[in-house]
Design an enzyme around this catalytic site. Sequence first.
Site, PDB file in Angstrom:
ATOM      1  N   LYS A 171     -75.251 -92.536  36.664  1.00  0.00           N
ATOM      2  CA  LYS A 171     -74.360 -92.287  35.537  1.00  0.00           C
ATOM      3  C   LYS A 171     -74.769 -93.174  34.382  1.00  0.00           C
ATOM      4  CE  LYS A 171     -69.620 -92.888  33.830  1.00  0.00           C
ATOM      5  NZ  LYS A 171     -68.246 -93.321  34.105  1.00  0.00           N
ATOM      6  N   GLU A 216     -57.740 -97.624  27.861  1.00  0.00           N
ATOM      7  CA  GLU A 216     -58.374 -98.226  29.037  1.00  0.00           C
ATOM      8  C   GLU A 216     -58.223 -99.746  29.023  1.00  0.00           C
ATOM      9  OE1 GLU A 216     -62.263 -97.616  31.866  1.00  0.00           O
ATOM     10  OE2 GLU A 216     -62.160 -96.619  29.933  1.00  0.00           O
TER      11      GLU A 216
END
Length: 422
Positions: A171, A216
């Site tokens: 990723k 976040e």
Amino acid sequence: MTVRTSVLPDDDPRRTAPLLELLPDDAPLSWVRDGGGLVGWGCAARLATSGPERFATADEWWHELCAGADVHDEVRLPGSGPVAFSSFAFADRPGDSVVVVPEVVLGSRDGVRWITTIGDPAERPVQPVREPGAVEYSPGAVSTADYRRSVAEAVRLLEPAGSGGPDAVRKVVLAHDLLATAAEPLDARYLLRNLAARYPGCWTFAVDGLVGATPELLLERTGRHVRSRVLAGTSWPRPGVGADELASGLLSSAKDLSEHAFATESLAAELRPFCSALSVPERPEVLRLRNVLHLASHITGELHEPAAENGVAALLRLAAAVHPSAAVGGTPSPDAVELIQQLEGMDRERYSGPVGWVDGAGNGELGIALRCAQLEDADGDTGGRRARLFAGCGIVAESDPDTEVLEAAAKLRPITEALTGD
């Protein structure tokens, strides 16, 4: 450095006013969520640092500053007493990270509203918030077309989940930027108020001209307790598709679940050595926002006793261990960051770096600087009328470049709407 914290009396109008409405217009500082948090102004002390040791340098500087302070704190809650607002560069390469100790802080927590002052700060009247007028957009360092090409190249290079060796990059998070130029000088408070009104459950922040509302939470530390809200895996509203259907699709998407697992596993692995106990949910939940839906996991832990007793700025040491997480860098992190430098084509500066506050007891909150814009200094070429906006997406082998472009556009919406008041 004399620091005084006291509860605001009942007859003080600042006791009930929204925190963001109490900010003067000169370099405001903010960390506000659901009406609570901290705002500040003035500068009693400031540190600019950079490079791989930026967290350690900030930690040592803050520790020394607090050790020499004469503190009178009648509140004794997280965020009272001496407080520093901080914003760190994403990358280890040169690029300013800043720690600002305000002269005045107004705080609100658990029904208590307080004021902290350092020295004898001058009065700063609150001027009316200025609107930016018409806003025009232009490509930044990485255009949308350039971004799509970098995503396509990443998809070609990445290893699918479950394949490749332990060091194979599975990723990578790639971003691009957008320039906004306003007809009038930009007032950070205008963006802050619009963001807080539209995204009350996000952390609305402003540090040294970086303004945004992040969903976040990288780390929160309160005594021995630590927590994090990890986001990875995203969908967004589209015609003919309801929110429940979007949420169900996220929870059943192998691609999004895999991307989310990389993020939660990487943060837990870096945080676990500091903890006597760590809880990681088996499956994520869905966080619903105006512009997007995210897969979210809440990780909680208890620090080992020695770590908890280290005192001042322990939060910054923890941040050095967990940043960059797979949510903003990729996995495995060192190789993913190298791939970002190879493919992305821009300097992120403080976008996707830790941003938030720390107090003299080592408590604090650091989010990830997302859904944000860097406002130009007032003496810049456009007289403070320009802002640099950022958006990024987690890319895995199964990603579709066209879909990632649409996702990045959805993530730009909070700031573009805050600029125009739409």
